[in-house]
Design a protein around this motif. Structure first.
Motif, PDB file in Angstrom:
ATOM      1  N   GLY A  38       0.870  -1.239   0.198  1.00 14.75           N
ATOM      2  CA  GLY A  38       0.014   0.099   0.104  1.00 14.75           C
ATOM      3  C   GLY A  38       0.680   1.345  -0.102  1.00 14.75           C
ATOM      4  O   GLY A  38       0.307   2.233  -0.484  1.00 14.75           O
ATOM      5  N   SER A  55      -2.009  -5.548   1.086  1.00 13.06           N
ATOM      6  CA  SER A  55      -2.037  -4.690   2.207  1.00 13.06           C
ATOM      7  C   SER A  55      -3.070  -4.846   3.240  1.00 13.06           C
ATOM      8  O   SER A  55      -4.030  -5.611   2.885  1.00 13.06           O
ATOM      9  CB  SER A  55      -2.075  -3.329   1.686  1.00 13.06           C
ATOM     10  N   ARG A  56      -3.012  -4.286   4.507  1.00 13.02           N
ATOM     11  CA  ARG A  56      -3.886  -4.378   5.503  1.00 13.02           C
ATOM     12  C   ARG A  56      -4.735  -3.393   5.409  1.00 13.02           C
ATOM     13  O   ARG A  56      -5.970  -3.292   5.962  1.00 13.02           O
ATOM     14  CB  ARG A  56      -3.494  -4.526   6.963  1.00 13.02           C
ATOM     15  N   THR A  57      -4.632  -2.409   4.688  1.00 11.97           N
ATOM     16  CA  THR A  57      -5.346  -1.117   4.116  1.00 11.97           C
ATOM     17  C   THR A  57      -5.959  -1.149   3.057  1.00 11.97           C
ATOM     18  O   THR A  57      -5.339  -0.664   2.090  1.00 11.97           O
ATOM     19  CB  THR A  57      -4.582   0.037   4.696  1.00 11.97           C
ATOM     20  N   GLN A  58      -7.295  -1.189   3.067  1.00 14.00           N
ATOM     21  CA  GLN A  58      -8.202  -1.184   1.863  1.00 14.00           C
ATOM     22  C   GLN A  58      -7.961   0.028   0.954  1.00 14.00           C
ATOM     23  O   GLN A  58      -7.833   0.039  -0.196  1.00 14.00           O
ATOM     24  CB  GLN A  58      -9.712  -1.814   2.097  1.00 14.00           C
ATOM     25  N   CYS A  94      -6.614  -7.689   0.557  1.00 14.36           N
ATOM     26  CA  CYS A  94      -6.697  -6.988   1.666  1.00 14.36           C
ATOM     27  C   CYS A  94      -6.352  -8.082   2.896  1.00 14.36           C
ATOM     28  O   CYS A  94      -7.664  -8.772   3.254  1.00 14.36           O
ATOM     29  CB  CYS A  94      -7.742  -6.174   2.140  1.00 14.36           C
ATOM     30  N   LEU A 101      -4.868   0.231  -1.199  1.00 11.81           N
ATOM     31  CA  LEU A 101      -4.987  -0.925  -2.292  1.00 11.81           C
ATOM     32  C   LEU A 101      -6.060  -0.160  -3.301  1.00 11.81           C
ATOM     33  O   LEU A 101      -5.685   0.007  -4.478  1.00 11.81           O
ATOM     34  CB  LEU A 101      -5.595  -2.068  -1.839  1.00 11.81           C
ATOM     35  N   ASP A 102      -7.015   0.565  -2.973  1.00 12.26           N
ATOM     36  CA  ASP A 102      -7.749   1.308  -4.002  1.00 12.26           C
ATOM     37  C   ASP A 102      -7.111   2.244  -4.707  1.00 12.26           C
ATOM     38  O   ASP A 102      -7.438   2.347  -5.779  1.00 12.26           O
ATOM     39  CB  ASP A 102      -8.975   1.771  -3.169  1.00 12.26           C
ATOM     40  N   PRO A 142      -5.575  -6.654  -5.965  1.00 12.19           N
ATOM     41  CA  PRO A 142      -5.562  -6.255  -4.669  1.00 12.19           C
ATOM     42  C   PRO A 142      -5.986  -7.196  -3.735  1.00 12.19           C
ATOM     43  O   PRO A 142      -6.974  -7.957  -3.994  1.00 12.19           O
ATOM     44  CB  PRO A 142      -6.404  -4.873  -4.626  1.00 12.19           C
TER      45      PRO A 142
END
Length: 246
Positions: free
Chosen positions: A16, A38-41, A60, A44-45, A58
């Protein structure tokens, strides 16, 4: 220089931000299909929007969660290359280190590397395919840094894990190396090292007299993934301006 990455599939953790995000973009530019973890959507978006390419997938998941990681990554499909970039630095003086900081750091910086690598390596072995893994370590694996007792310990352990992985996975045609950067000028690096007095103390120990840029690290990662380094495994490669030479 042709790296031979086109048409291959890579998985990058910590995708991310910072080094991970730039690695995803560089792999995509080289023609690879990339699973970005990544742990953060939201990160990724924005990565998908910025890159504007269906070749980036992506995913998450919090790599600190063993069960969730196993469930999600076991279904991503065939992967040729793995970049274990996800990590954290929870800085505390040695006498104030908490159990939470210790456990969280080792869960993400070391245990997750082992787990994700197991998942990808098992898939490569089942297919009888060659592959390459790059672990993002640090110069802090080999030099003591004040308030970094846990971080230094995780990265020192990561370097040795890299060597053992190379030893055991080599017969399966899987190469494993680590890249060991100095301070890198990601947004986090800029924030942590913007104090000129603090920065000078570190820069004075770097013969080239400067911190690393993100592309310095990404270029090394791509080289270690590529066939151009096909006789290199078990190495810890400094990208440190000579810091470890002093």
């Amino acid at each position: 220089m042709e790296l031979g990455l086109a048409g291959r599939r890579a998985l990058v953790t910590g995708a991310g931000k910072g080094i991970g995000r730039s690695t995803v973009q560089a792999l995509h530019a080289a023609g690879a299909r990339v699973v970005a973890v990544s742990r953060t959507q939201a990160d990724l978006d924005s990565l998908v929007r910025e890159t504007q390419c269906p070749g980036i997938e992506p995913v998450c998941v919090d790599l600190g969660n063993w069960e969730a990681t196993e469930k999600v990554l076991s279904s991503v499909g065939p992967v040729d290359f793995l970049v274990n970039n996800a990590g954290m630095a929870l800085l505390q003086p040695f006498l104030e280190v908490t159990k939470e900081a210790f456990d969280t750091s080792f869960d993400v910086n070391l245990r997750a590397v082992m787990q994700v690598s197991q998942i990808i390596a098992r898939g490569l072995i089942a297919r009888g395919a060659a592959g390459a893994i790059v672990n993002v370590s640090s110069q802090a694996s080999q030099r003591a840094v004040t308030n970094h007792s846990v971080y230094c310990s995780t990265k020192g352990a990561l370097d040795m894990l890299t060597k053992v992985m190379a030893l055991e996975l080599g017969p399966h045609k899987i190469r494993v190396n680590a890249v060991n950067p100095t301070v890198v000028m990601t947004p986090m690096g800029q924030a942590n090292w913007s104090d000129p007095h603090k920065a000078k103390a570190m820069l004075d120990r770097i013969p080239l007299g400067r911190f690393a840029e993100v592309e310095n690290v990404v270029d090394t990662i791509l080289f270690l993934l590529s066939d151009r380094s096909n006789m290199t495994t078990g190495a810890t490669v400094p990208v440190d301006g000579g810091f470890l030479a002093t």
